[in-house]
Design a protein around this motif. Structure first.
Motif, PDB file in Angstrom:
ATOM      1  N   TYR A 182       0.730  -1.749   0.276  1.00 27.69           N
ATOM      2  CA  TYR A 182       0.124   0.376   0.246  1.00 27.69           C
ATOM      3  C   TYR A 182       0.518   1.427   0.517  1.00 27.69           C
ATOM      4  O   TYR A 182       0.534   2.028  -0.891  1.00 27.69           O
ATOM      5  CB  TYR A 182      -0.967   0.076   1.069  1.00 27.69           C
ATOM      6  CG  TYR A 182      -1.944   1.093   1.022  1.00 27.69           C
ATOM      7  CD1 TYR A 182      -3.012   1.336   0.547  1.00 27.69           C
ATOM      8  CD2 TYR A 182      -2.119   2.311   1.648  1.00 27.69           C
ATOM      9  CE1 TYR A 182      -3.424   3.114   0.534  1.00 27.69           C
ATOM     10  CE2 TYR A 182      -2.416   3.534   2.378  1.00 27.69           C
ATOM     11  CZ  TYR A 182      -3.382   3.295   1.379  1.00 27.69           C
ATOM     12  OH  TYR A 182      -4.443   4.966   1.197  1.00 27.69           O
ATOM     13  N   LYS A 183       1.735   1.410   0.332  1.00 26.29           N
ATOM     14  CA  LYS A 183       2.867   2.823   0.986  1.00 26.29           C
ATOM     15  C   LYS A 183       3.324   2.849  -0.364  1.00 26.29           C
ATOM     16  O   LYS A 183       3.377   3.862  -0.738  1.00 26.29           O
ATOM     17  CB  LYS A 183       4.488   2.587   2.020  1.00 26.29           C
ATOM     18  CG  LYS A 183       3.443   2.801   3.111  1.00 26.29           C
ATOM     19  CD  LYS A 183       4.226   2.508   4.456  1.00 26.29           C
ATOM     20  CE  LYS A 183       4.608   3.803   4.676  1.00 26.29           C
ATOM     21  NZ  LYS A 183       5.474   3.698   5.633  1.00 26.29           N
ATOM     22  N   GLU A 187       3.082   5.954  -2.697  1.00 22.36           N
ATOM     23  CA  GLU A 187       3.881   6.728  -3.105  1.00 22.36           C
ATOM     24  C   GLU A 187       3.747   6.623  -4.576  1.00 22.36           C
ATOM     25  O   GLU A 187       4.752   8.315  -5.132  1.00 22.36           O
ATOM     26  CB  GLU A 187       5.312   6.276  -2.130  1.00 22.36           C
ATOM     27  CG  GLU A 187       5.200   6.708  -1.122  1.00 22.36           C
ATOM     28  CD  GLU A 187       7.105   5.497  -0.947  1.00 22.36           C
ATOM     29  OE1 GLU A 187       7.644   5.157  -1.095  1.00 22.36           O
ATOM     30  OE2 GLU A 187       6.791   5.223   0.249  1.00 22.36           O
ATOM     31  N   ARG A 188       4.186   6.042  -5.032  1.00 23.91           N
ATOM     32  CA  ARG A 188       4.004   5.756  -7.302  1.00 23.91           C
ATOM     33  C   ARG A 188       2.836   6.648  -7.464  1.00 23.91           C
ATOM     34  O   ARG A 188       2.550   7.590  -8.245  1.00 23.91           O
ATOM     35  CB  ARG A 188       3.973   4.477  -7.441  1.00 23.91           C
ATOM     36  CG  ARG A 188       5.100   3.309  -7.141  1.00 23.91           C
ATOM     37  CD  ARG A 188       6.245   3.803  -8.072  1.00 23.91           C
ATOM     38  NE  ARG A 188       6.154   4.223  -9.802  1.00 23.91           N
ATOM     39  CZ  ARG A 188       5.832   3.027 -10.395  1.00 23.91           C
ATOM     40  NH1 ARG A 188       6.585   1.601  -9.674  1.00 23.91           N
ATOM     41  NH2 ARG A 188       6.189   3.891 -12.069  1.00 23.91           N
ATOM     42  N   LYS A 189       2.124   6.128  -6.517  1.00 25.59           N
ATOM     43  CA  LYS A 189       0.744   7.503  -6.934  1.00 25.59           C
ATOM     44  C   LYS A 189       0.905   9.065  -6.378  1.00 25.59           C
ATOM     45  O   LYS A 189       1.154   9.639  -7.430  1.00 25.59           O
ATOM     46  CB  LYS A 189      -0.164   7.180  -5.955  1.00 25.59           C
ATOM     47  CG  LYS A 189      -1.992   8.419  -6.438  1.00 25.59           C
ATOM     48  CD  LYS A 189      -2.727   7.585  -5.735  1.00 25.59           C
ATOM     49  CE  LYS A 189      -4.714   8.513  -5.210  1.00 25.59           C
ATOM     50  NZ  LYS A 189      -5.548   8.458  -4.605  1.00 25.59           N
ATOM     51  N   HIS A 194       2.332  14.487  -9.084  1.00 26.75           N
ATOM     52  CA  HIS A 194       2.544  15.617  -9.636  1.00 26.75           C
ATOM     53  C   HIS A 194       3.428  15.841 -10.175  1.00 26.75           C
ATOM     54  O   HIS A 194       3.518  17.143 -10.670  1.00 26.75           O
ATOM     55  CB  HIS A 194       4.577  15.029  -8.117  1.00 26.75           C
ATOM     56  CG  HIS A 194       5.494  16.578  -8.314  1.00 26.75           C
ATOM     57  ND1 HIS A 194       5.557  17.281  -7.439  1.00 26.75           N
ATOM     58  CD2 HIS A 194       7.121  15.997  -8.746  1.00 26.75           C
ATOM     59  CE1 HIS A 194       6.804  18.456  -7.641  1.00 26.75           C
ATOM     60  NE2 HIS A 194       8.286  17.621  -8.490  1.00 26.75           N
ATOM     61  N   TRP A 195       4.122  15.289 -10.855  1.00 26.91           N
ATOM     62  CA  TRP A 195       4.537  15.434 -12.620  1.00 26.91           C
ATOM     63  C   TRP A 195       3.607  15.808 -13.567  1.00 26.91           C
ATOM     64  O   TRP A 195       3.862  16.758 -14.561  1.00 26.91           O
ATOM     65  CB  TRP A 195       5.331  13.854 -13.152  1.00 26.91           C
ATOM     66  CG  TRP A 195       6.615  13.753 -12.367  1.00 26.91           C
ATOM     67  CD1 TRP A 195       7.184  12.586 -12.076  1.00 26.91           C
ATOM     68  CD2 TRP A 195       8.563  14.504 -12.714  1.00 26.91           C
ATOM     69  NE1 TRP A 195       7.701  12.791 -10.866  1.00 26.91           N
ATOM     70  CE2 TRP A 195       9.197  14.363 -11.720  1.00 26.91           C
ATOM     71  CE3 TRP A 195       8.167  15.573 -13.257  1.00 26.91           C
ATOM     72  CZ2 TRP A 195       9.928  14.166 -12.619  1.00 26.91           C
ATOM     73  CZ3 TRP A 195       9.764  16.626 -13.271  1.00 26.91           C
ATOM     74  CH2 TRP A 195      10.381  15.825 -12.763  1.00 26.91           C
ATOM     75  N   ASP A 196       1.986  14.812 -13.500  1.00 25.47           N
ATOM     76  CA  ASP A 196       1.305  15.317 -13.697  1.00 25.47           C
ATOM     77  C   ASP A 196       0.951  17.369 -13.349  1.00 25.47           C
ATOM     78  O   ASP A 196       0.605  17.742 -14.643  1.00 25.47           O
ATOM     79  CB  ASP A 196      -0.009  15.013 -13.626  1.00 25.47           C
ATOM     80  CG  ASP A 196       0.297  13.234 -13.929  1.00 25.47           C
ATOM     81  OD1 ASP A 196       0.929  12.555 -14.951  1.00 25.47           O
ATOM     82  OD2 ASP A 196      -1.002  12.541 -13.821  1.00 25.47           O
TER      83      ASP A 196
END
Length: 246
Positions: A182-183, A187-189, A194-196
């Motif tokens: 989950y963590k 983090e990936r999400k 952020h980049w979006d």
């Protein structure tokens, strides 16, 4: 109409009634202390395979239970909706169900049900002996199963419980799942978000093909190099665009 016994009343009966307990106190045939003890309980007493343990003592115990229950139902098999905890017809219901089975054993009512977050191949059956004052009927069984799930299979109300219910994670697997799956996914999400956001709000300073063509025409570059052919002008504009956008 006979009175419906509670789980506590049945538990007390199973614990204290000597006639009912006689069958459940019979030693296992492999644990008899002597040959005479084994013969007394397990030897055939007739040509029909009758014995004290399996025939007479057992029948006496069951009759004692029937007298105590006074025609009350002893065994239950039914499905309930996993979300609403209402009884459903398993043949017609299309959602997920919890299968409840209940019998009276030597130490009270044994309730068995399948773990809502496990598959059958994961040994999902759970059983327990209740001692509450709920009635031993379908509604009482549903209350006991619901309470057992809330107290034994789920975390207390809060964020962890919400995650557990949302992702259908068994309690014993939750900590490992939370730390390693989950963590990491969160983090990936967040990184992707952020980049979006950067991509969305960063101004686009790149030069388009049309802009390159217009700039070269306005600067007189085509005239200076003597390029009159349209194809050659477009090729030079494409090269100029690539150079500006490096």
């Amino acid at each position: 109409m006979s009175k419906t016994m509670t789980f506590q009343q049945i538990y007390d009966f199973c614990l204290l009634d000597a006639a009912y307990n006689a069958y459940f106190n019979i030693p296992d045939q492999f644990k008899c202390k002597s040959r005479n003890q084994y013969r007394y309980y397990y030897n055939n007493l007739s040509s029909r395979g009758q014995s004290r343990a399996g025939t007479y003592i057992y029948s006496q115990s069951m009759r004692q239970l029937e007298r105590f229950l006074n025609k009350q139902q002893q065994d239950f098999y039914f499905h309930i909706n996993e979300e609403t905890f209402e009884e459903v017809d398993y043949q017609k219901f299309e959602g997920k169900t919890i299968y409840i089975v209940a019998h009276i054993r030597g130490n009270g009512v044994q309730i068995e049900y399948n773990h809502p977050y496990k598959c059958s191949y994961e040994q999902d059956r759970i059983w327990f002996i209740p001692r509450s004052h709920n009635r031993f009927d379908k509604q009482g069984l549903i209350k006991e199963v619901q309470n057992h799930i809330n107290t034994k299979l789920l975390f207390p109300p809060g964020r962890y419980r919400e995650l557990q219910e949302e992702y259908r994670i068994p309690k014993e697997k939750f900590v490992d799942w939370y730390r390693h799956e989950y963590k990491w996914s969160q983090e990936r999400k967040h990184e992707q978000e952020h980049w979006d956001m950067i991509e969305k709000y960063t101004p686009d300073n790149s030069v388009s093909f049309e802009d390159s063509l217009d700039l070269l025409r306005a600067s007189g570059m085509f005239y200076d190099f003597g390029i009159d052919d349209e194809y050659e002008q477009e090729e030079m504009a494409d090269q100029f665009m690539r150079m500006c956008n490096r």
